[in-house]
Design a protein around this motif. Structure first.
Motif, PDB file in Angstrom:
ATOM      1  N   MET A   1      49.980  36.059  62.382  1.00  0.00           N
ATOM      2  CA  MET A   1      48.666  36.238  61.942  1.00  0.00           C
ATOM      3  C   MET A   1      48.742  36.272  60.307  1.00  0.00           C
ATOM      4  O   MET A   1      47.796  35.465  59.793  1.00  0.00           O
ATOM      5  N   ALA A   2      49.726  36.625  59.783  1.00  0.00           N
ATOM      6  CA  ALA A   2      49.971  36.584  58.366  1.00  0.00           C
ATOM      7  C   ALA A   2      49.954  35.292  57.791  1.00  0.00           C
ATOM      8  O   ALA A   2      49.256  34.734  56.836  1.00  0.00           O
ATOM      9  N   MET A   3      50.804  34.346  58.602  1.00  0.00           N
ATOM     10  CA  MET A   3      50.978  33.004  57.944  1.00  0.00           C
ATOM     11  C   MET A   3      49.543  32.140  58.165  1.00  0.00           C
ATOM     12  O   MET A   3      49.425  31.213  57.526  1.00  0.00           O
ATOM     13  N   ALA A   4      48.778  32.420  59.417  1.00  0.00           N
ATOM     14  CA  ALA A   4      47.724  31.879  59.551  1.00  0.00           C
ATOM     15  C   ALA A   4      46.768  32.248  58.478  1.00  0.00           C
ATOM     16  O   ALA A   4      46.029  31.095  58.007  1.00  0.00           O
ATOM     17  N   LEU A   5      46.673  33.234  58.047  1.00  0.00           N
ATOM     18  CA  LEU A   5      45.892  33.701  56.942  1.00  0.00           C
ATOM     19  C   LEU A   5      46.354  32.888  55.586  1.00  0.00           C
ATOM     20  O   LEU A   5      45.332  32.512  54.892  1.00  0.00           O
ATOM     21  N   ALA A   6      47.581  32.920  55.142  1.00  0.00           N
ATOM     22  CA  ALA A   6      48.187  32.218  54.061  1.00  0.00           C
ATOM     23  C   ALA A   6      47.680  30.791  54.300  1.00  0.00           C
ATOM     24  O   ALA A   6      47.264  30.183  53.132  1.00  0.00           O
ATOM     25  N   SER A   7      48.050  30.251  55.385  1.00  0.00           N
ATOM     26  CA  SER A   7      47.407  28.602  55.285  1.00  0.00           C
ATOM     27  C   SER A   7      46.104  28.463  55.051  1.00  0.00           C
ATOM     28  O   SER A   7      45.653  27.514  54.501  1.00  0.00           O
ATOM     29  N   SER A   8      44.920  29.308  55.710  1.00  0.00           N
ATOM     30  CA  SER A   8      43.871  29.174  55.675  1.00  0.00           C
ATOM     31  C   SER A   8      43.187  29.360  54.118  1.00  0.00           C
ATOM     32  O   SER A   8      42.462  28.675  53.659  1.00  0.00           O
ATOM     33  N   HIS A   9      44.161  30.002  53.395  1.00  0.00           N
ATOM     34  CA  HIS A   9      43.820  30.033  51.773  1.00  0.00           C
ATOM     35  C   HIS A   9      44.397  29.181  51.039  1.00  0.00           C
ATOM     36  O   HIS A   9      44.292  29.299  49.725  1.00  0.00           O
ATOM     37  N   TRP A  10      45.190  28.313  51.508  1.00  0.00           N
ATOM     38  CA  TRP A  10      45.985  27.438  50.622  1.00  0.00           C
ATOM     39  C   TRP A  10      45.044  26.642  49.540  1.00  0.00           C
ATOM     40  O   TRP A  10      45.410  26.417  48.288  1.00  0.00           O
ATOM     41  N   LYS A  11      44.020  26.193  49.986  1.00  0.00           N
ATOM     42  CA  LYS A  11      43.316  25.282  49.164  1.00  0.00           C
ATOM     43  C   LYS A  11      42.536  26.106  48.059  1.00  0.00           C
ATOM     44  O   LYS A  11      42.540  25.847  46.876  1.00  0.00           O
ATOM     45  N   ALA A  12      42.054  27.499  48.468  1.00  0.00           N
ATOM     46  CA  ALA A  12      41.406  28.230  47.577  1.00  0.00           C
ATOM     47  C   ALA A  12      42.457  28.574  46.416  1.00  0.00           C
ATOM     48  O   ALA A  12      42.053  28.821  45.162  1.00  0.00           O
ATOM     49  N   CYS A  13      43.742  28.779  46.678  1.00  0.00           N
ATOM     50  CA  CYS A  13      44.823  29.330  45.758  1.00  0.00           C
ATOM     51  C   CYS A  13      45.014  28.089  44.895  1.00  0.00           C
ATOM     52  O   CYS A  13      45.217  28.309  43.787  1.00  0.00           O
ATOM     53  N   ASN A  14      45.302  26.769  45.319  1.00  0.00           N
ATOM     54  CA  ASN A  14      45.653  25.805  44.477  1.00  0.00           C
ATOM     55  C   ASN A  14      44.551  24.955  43.971  1.00  0.00           C
ATOM     56  O   ASN A  14      44.709  24.340  42.880  1.00  0.00           O
ATOM     57  N   ALA A  15      43.306  25.498  44.150  1.00  0.00           N
ATOM     58  CA  ALA A  15      42.360  24.947  43.402  1.00  0.00           C
ATOM     59  C   ALA A  15      41.887  26.041  42.435  1.00  0.00           C
ATOM     60  O   ALA A  15      40.691  26.229  42.142  1.00  0.00           O
ATOM     61  N   PHE A  16      43.016  26.790  42.031  1.00  0.00           N
ATOM     62  CA  PHE A  16      42.630  27.946  41.081  1.00  0.00           C
ATOM     63  C   PHE A  16      41.947  27.735  40.145  1.00  0.00           C
ATOM     64  O   PHE A  16      41.024  28.551  39.797  1.00  0.00           O
ATOM     65  N   GLY A  17      42.128  26.705  39.293  1.00  0.00           N
ATOM     66  CA  GLY A  17      41.179  26.609  38.142  1.00  0.00           C
ATOM     67  C   GLY A  17      39.598  26.758  38.271  1.00  0.00           C
ATOM     68  O   GLY A  17      38.902  27.409  37.766  1.00  0.00           O
ATOM     69  N   GLY A  18      39.156  25.977  39.488  1.00  0.00           N
ATOM     70  CA  GLY A  18      37.914  25.989  39.593  1.00  0.00           C
ATOM     71  C   GLY A  18      37.375  27.291  40.158  1.00  0.00           C
ATOM     72  O   GLY A  18      36.220  27.890  39.850  1.00  0.00           O
ATOM     73  N   VAL A  19      38.305  28.222  41.183  1.00  0.00           N
ATOM     74  CA  VAL A  19      37.895  29.438  41.563  1.00  0.00           C
ATOM     75  C   VAL A  19      37.808  30.344  40.311  1.00  0.00           C
ATOM     76  O   VAL A  19      36.933  31.167  40.408  1.00  0.00           O
ATOM     77  N   ALA A  20      38.607  30.224  39.552  1.00  0.00           N
ATOM     78  CA  ALA A  20      38.739  31.163  38.417  1.00  0.00           C
ATOM     79  C   ALA A  20      37.381  31.159  37.477  1.00  0.00           C
ATOM     80  O   ALA A  20      36.774  32.112  37.193  1.00  0.00           O
ATOM     81  N   MET A 225      58.640  28.264  53.069  1.00  0.00           N
ATOM     82  CA  MET A 225      58.493  27.393  52.592  1.00  0.00           C
ATOM     83  C   MET A 225      56.904  27.107  52.232  1.00  0.00           C
ATOM     84  O   MET A 225      56.317  27.021  51.136  1.00  0.00           O
ATOM     85  N   GLU A 226      56.162  27.969  53.422  1.00  0.00           N
ATOM     86  CA  GLU A 226      54.613  27.949  53.329  1.00  0.00           C
ATOM     87  C   GLU A 226      54.140  28.959  52.182  1.00  0.00           C
ATOM     88  O   GLU A 226      53.283  28.922  51.310  1.00  0.00           O
ATOM     89  N   PHE A 227      54.910  30.040  52.311  1.00  0.00           N
ATOM     90  CA  PHE A 227      54.727  31.067  51.362  1.00  0.00           C
ATOM     91  C   PHE A 227      54.932  30.601  49.840  1.00  0.00           C
ATOM     92  O   PHE A 227      53.995  30.815  48.955  1.00  0.00           O
ATOM     93  N   LEU A 228      55.839  29.874  49.485  1.00  0.00           N
ATOM     94  CA  LEU A 228      56.288  29.355  48.233  1.00  0.00           C
ATOM     95  C   LEU A 228      55.211  28.488  47.724  1.00  0.00           C
ATOM     96  O   LEU A 228      54.718  28.425  46.691  1.00  0.00           O
ATOM     97  N   ARG A 229      54.873  27.415  48.706  1.00  0.00           N
ATOM     98  CA  ARG A 229      53.833  26.605  48.238  1.00  0.00           C
ATOM     99  C   ARG A 229      52.278  27.281  48.048  1.00  0.00           C
ATOM    100  O   ARG A 229      51.783  26.952  47.199  1.00  0.00           O
TER     101      ARG A 229
END
Length: 507
Positions: A1-20, A225-229
């Motif tokens: 479950m934790a990894m599914a949550l992590a993957s689902s938020h990948w775009k949000a985290c990496n699109a950080f500039g716009g999110v901020a 690897m997913e957590f690092l990314r």
């Protein structure tokens, strides 16, 4: 479950500039106004060395006490919880105090409303000690103000070890040892806060019922690897090196493993995960956790565009500069099987004059009006306040019913009255054991009764004239207790100094 949550938020985290930028505009917090509060949490990711250095400087500035830096804002807080924290001396730092007060007040004024807040405890021992009591009292006040405490036990982070305040790496624990420790430390929480009932209890669940969660549930299932990314990109080495816990270890040239260096990332991720799972909005902790807490609030903003808050309490030291909860005889444990009710009471009774009023505010629920009256006591009368502190603190942990036996023991030991030894620590020996090999050595007995932390210390106590069998001084450091020492009694009392004693009882 934790990894599914992590993957689902990948775009949000990496699109950080716009999110901020979105978070900044929607919440209405700008770079300039935020610095006027407590910390710039809603600006963009520092993209230049200058911005990184400025952000690090802001963290350093935030280490000053909130009573000095935000006195005006503190005087205006409306939430019951923050008023209690302010008036009793629990506060040190806070992210965006004004907004946190507004959200707490809103929940307090809403029927069935409760703001979930969490505090983490790593399972490094099978009992908490007095050094953790301040944090437990904060959770108690939080619940009494109508909010929901989340007790996070670090089944996952205990496998890493918090480097904060440590000169060397913590010993790595097995899963079995960690679970044993979790079972042990859980006992103390149940004395101070009310947990949500189970289905079998038949009780109605309330909005402010506490819950206990274990971060091993999500940390141990992470894909590296997913957590690092997904999350490693949100932390810069520059910033991590600015944290006090890291700087102290590097300054002392103590070995600092990569495993421990990851601790702050895992703690930040805990906050994010607790917000997703349990809507936790506030992380509580000691001031030594400030950097880790701020990292968690930032991660929530960067990945999920949520406003999270951090609030810390000062690290408590005694008036002579010593760390709270430590004595010459070791830690002051909260579990009764590690420290008797009597010894716990004596710890508080021995509080220094300069500390007693401060400790009454922090570690009891005596009203501030009553505390103000006790502040007027001078000279030997201060001892009355110390007894009240000892009684109130002991009643909270062990129950009021223990006080009668403790008072009888005190009366017997120091005032020459009564014969009760009921509240003293006690060990049992058999007649056969007492007749074997000339009895049991005093050094062993002092160690078993926790009147000394080692046999060597027990022998030093005897050499220094501080050890007694009843009222008779023990002079032989290699001496033993034997059957004849009991006379016609079923028990004898061993004393370490004037204020500590234990009972050896024949079975």
């Amino acid at each position: 479950m934790a990894m599914a949550l992590a993957s689902s938020h990948w775009k949000a985290c990496n699109a950080f500039g716009g999110v901020a930028k979105l978070a900044s505009s929607s919440i209405g917090v700008t770079r300039s106004t935020w610095k006027g509060q407590e910390y710039r949490l809603f600006g963009s990711v520092p993209s230049t060395a200058e911005e990184e250095e400025e952000e690090i400087a802001v963290v350093a500035e935030s280490s000053s006490s909130i009573y000095d830096s935000h006195a005006e804002d503190l005087s205006k807080v409306k939430s019951k919880f923050l008023q209690t924290m302010r008036d009793r001396g629990f506060l040190h730092q806070c992210t965006n105090l004004v907004e946190l007060d507004a959200q707490l007040t809103e929940q307090e004024n809403t029927e069935g409303g409760a703001l979930p807040a969490y505090l983490g405890f790593d399972a490094t021992a099978d009992s908490l000690h007095v050094g953790s009591l301040l944090q437990i009292m904060i959770l108690r006040h939080l619940q009494q103000s109508g909010h929901r405490p989340i007790v996070l036990v670090g089944g996952g982070t205990s496998k890493v070890g918090d480097p904060t305040g440590k000169d060397e790496s913590r010993q790595l624990l097995t899963d079995e040892a960690i679970q044993k420790n979790i079972d042990g430390i859980s006992k103390a929480f149940k004395k101070f806060i009310h947990f949500a009932p189970t289905d079998d209890d038949g009780e109605e669940q309330k909005a402010n019922d506490a819950i206990m969660v274990n971060n091993d549930d999500w940390l141990s299932t992470l894909n590296y690897m997913e957590f690092l990314r997904d999350y490693g990109t949100q932390f810069t080495i520059n910033r991590m090196l600015s944290f006090e816990s890291v700087k102290q270890r590097l300054t002392r040239e103590a070995p600092f493993s990569f495993l421990e260096f990851n601790y702050m990332i895992l703690q930040a991720y805990d906050f994010l995960e607790l917000n997703r799972r349990h809507k936790a909005k506030l992380q509580l902790g000691g001031s030594d956790q400030w950097g880790n807490i701020v990292a968690g609030t930032e991660l929530g903003r960067r990945c999920d565009s949520v406003q999270l808050f951090g609030l810390t309490a000062p690290l408590i030291t005694t008036s002579d500069g010593k760390k709270m909860g430590k004595t010459a005889n070791g830690a002051v444990w909260l579990n009764q099987d590690k420290l008797s009710e009597y010894d716990y009471w004596q710890f508080w009774r021995n509080t220094a004059d300069a500390d007693v009023i401060r400790f009454i505010k922090l570690f009891t629920e005596l009203s501030l009006e009553d505390v103000a009256e006790l502040e007027k006591l001078k000279g030997a009368d201060i001892n009355k306040a110390k007894v009240i502190l000892a009684d109130e603190a002991t009643a909270l942990l062990h129950g009021k019913e223990t006080l009668s036996a403790i008072h009888k023991t005190v009366n017997n030991m120091f005032k020459g009255g009564g014969v009760s030894t009921d509240s003293l620590p006690r060990i049992f020996v058999t007649k056969d054991k007492m007749t074997e090999d000339g009895g049991i050595s005093f050094a062993d007995l002092f160690l078993q009764l926790k009147l000394a932390s080692s046999k060597k210390e027990a022998r030093r106590l005897i050499q220094g004239g501080g050890a007694r069998l009843g009222d008779e001084k023990i002079t032989d450091q290699n001496g033993s207790l034997n059957l004849t020492d009991f006379d016609d009694s079923a028990e004898v009392t061993l004393r370490a100094g004037k204020k500590r004693a234990g009972v050896v009882e024949l079975q």
